[in-house]
Design an enzyme around this catalytic site. Structure first.
Site, short mmCIF file in Angstrom:
data_model
loop_
_atom_site.label_atom_id
_atom_site.label_comp_id
_atom_site.label_asym_id
_atom_site.label_seq_id
_atom_site.Cartn_x
_atom_site.Cartn_y
_atom_site.Cartn_z
N GLU A 64 53.76 38.11 37.99
CA GLU A 64 52.96 39.07 38.74
C GLU A 64 51.76 39.37 37.86
OE1 GLU A 64 51.17 42.35 39.56
OE2 GLU A 64 53.09 43.39 39.42
N CYS B 81 48.26 47.68 38.84
CA CYS B 81 48.36 46.30 39.34
C CYS B 81 47.80 46.20 40.75
CB CYS B 81 49.82 45.84 39.34
SG CYS B 81 50.61 45.84 37.71
#
Length: 458
Positions: free
Chosen positions: A229, A263
């Protein structure tokens, strides 16, 4: 011996340091963990669930110490209370669905054959966690990996050097064996060598694109699964039927919270021409109301970025955009020290020729562009090498869902942003990486399928 140092963004001091393990010492630690994994996997599922939940609660009991510790390590203001609410929500959800998610998949049974698919743990899972949300990102994998019967080796970012220690201490106190959940301090070279030596059975990495590429290169040819990720450049799109005030509050919070170091933070916003002027006016006022300062001060809403070099990157992007014709709407904040302390910024007059609209900023700056219609918005949202989330703003759910099908991203939000629902798969596409965490799919990625074709009668 290599010493890993956490340099505090609060004052530039060395807040913590730990010696990194040598390759041989790390390999020996993993070998011990591997020997312990089989016994852990043999325990009943409900026992593993109970111990993981106890570990989560033990972390919560430390929260009064954790909150200021995080402020010193990575700069998040203490007023926000740390990460325990999200940490616990994710871990508890994965515990709640474990029995169903890990149940055998029955294919068929009659008087001759019994056929089913069973989910088995990979073995030893390496979790490499980032500094921006060090507890919440770690628990995404640690909880389901342990519950599924894996043993876990946790390596945290140097910027949040103490987080892995705290998590391990809490889980051990709750009854998870020390060898089954182990925190380690590793430098990049040793981590690379361990991956090349096929030391682990599965890897989960959250971090930069360059870091993810390095992990994949190191594991190449070992056939060890590497879930990643990575970066993001998440867009918001405000349509002509949107609630503008609500959109500003949510999108700007998504852009600026945690100094923009999220993120799935909002890094670019596209607004229908009907609302563009109003949106920009409200967004600038929202940003101007923030207070940059010492994260240990309860009045501070934006603390320093985690490191001065991260702030330097954002300043460079902003300056380049202004030099190319963009307008910066906020004057420099008095608390901006030219180092880690960087105030919020709103840019207009931006284009996709500018890095600030194309490359990850990971800081408190957002560019806003006017669009004429859905087609232009989708084209611009997809004009990115990243694909984590997209935030759509409209009163029309069907329209938003249809647009969502056209957007290259892992998650589509409607009338919200910057939130991770543990019931949904957390995933991305393009340079954001591959794999999926949380939800039932998170369990599938932390286990391997094994088929049983049993002839029970002649």
């Amino acid at each position: 011996m290599t010493m890993l140092q956490c340099i505090s963004p609060v004052d530039g001091s060395v807040y913590a340091e730990r010696p990194a393990l040598s390759f041989d010492a790390a390999r020996a630690a993993v070998d011990e963990t591997r020997r312990a994994q089989a016994d852990w996997a043999a325990r009943p599922l409900d026992e593993r669930v109970r111990l993981v939940l106890a570990g989560i609660e033990a972390v919560g009991a430390m929260n009064d110490e954790i909150v200021p510790e995080l402020a010193w390590q990575m700069g998040r203001p203490v007023r926000f209370g740390g990460e325990f609410a999200g940490f616990a929500e994710r871990g508890r959800y994965m515990a709640d669905i474990a029995a169903t998610a890990l149940a055998d998949i029955e294919v068929g049974s009659d008087n001759k054959f019994h056929r089913y698919i069973r989910r088995l743990p990979w073995g030893v899972v390496l979790v490499v966690a980032p500094w921006n949300y060090p507890y919440m990102t770690a628990i995404n994998t640690v909880a389901p990996a342990l519950i599924a019967g894996n043993a876990v080796i946790l390596k945290h970012a140097t910027q949040t050097l103490l987080v892995g220690e705290r998590m391990a201490r809490a889980f051990h106190a709750a009854g998870v064996p020390e060898a089954v959940f182990r925190n380690v301090f590793l430098d990049h070279d040793t981590t690379d060598a361990l991956l090349r030596a096929r030391t682990f059975d599965a890897v989960n990495f959250t971090g930069s694109v360059a870091g993810g590429q390095a992990m994949e290169r190191a594991a190449a040819g070992t056939f060890v699964p590497v879930a990643t990720e990575l970066g993001g450049k998440d867009p918001g799109y405000v349509m002509e039927d949107a609630d503008v005030a609500a959109a500003v509050d949510t999108l700007m919070d998504g852009a600026m919270f945690n100094s923009g170091q999220c993120c799935c933070g909002i890094e670019r916003i596209y607004v229908h021409a009907r609302h563009y002027d109003e949106f920009v006016e409200r967004a600038v006022a929202w940003a101007r109301a923030q207070k940059l300062g010492d994260p240990l001060d309860p009045e501070t809403t934006i603390g320093p970025m985690a490191h001065a070099r991260f702030a330097a990157h954002v300043r460079a992007q902003t300056e380049a955009a202004v030099a190319a014709g963009a307008t910066a709407h906020l004057e420099p904040d008095p608390a901006d020290d030219g180092g880690a302390y960087l105030g919020p910024q709103v840019l207009t007059g931006v284009t996709h020729d500018m890095d600030v609209m194309r490359e990850e900023s990971f800081g408190p700056v957002v560019g806003i562009m006017r669009v004429a219609d859905d087609d232009e918005a989708v084209r611009l949202m997809n004009d990115s090498r990243y694909g984590l989330t997209a935030s759509l703003w409209s009163a029309d759910e069907a329209r938003a869902a249809a647009l969502g099908d056209r957007i290259e991203t892992g998650t589509v939000f409607l009338n919200r942003a910057d939130y991770l629902d543990p019931g949904l798969c957390w995933t991305g596409c393009k340079d954001t990486g591959r794999g999926g965490g949380l939800s039932v799919i998170g369990y599938h990625n932390l286990t391997r399928p094994k088929s049983y074709h049993l002839k029970v009668s002649a």
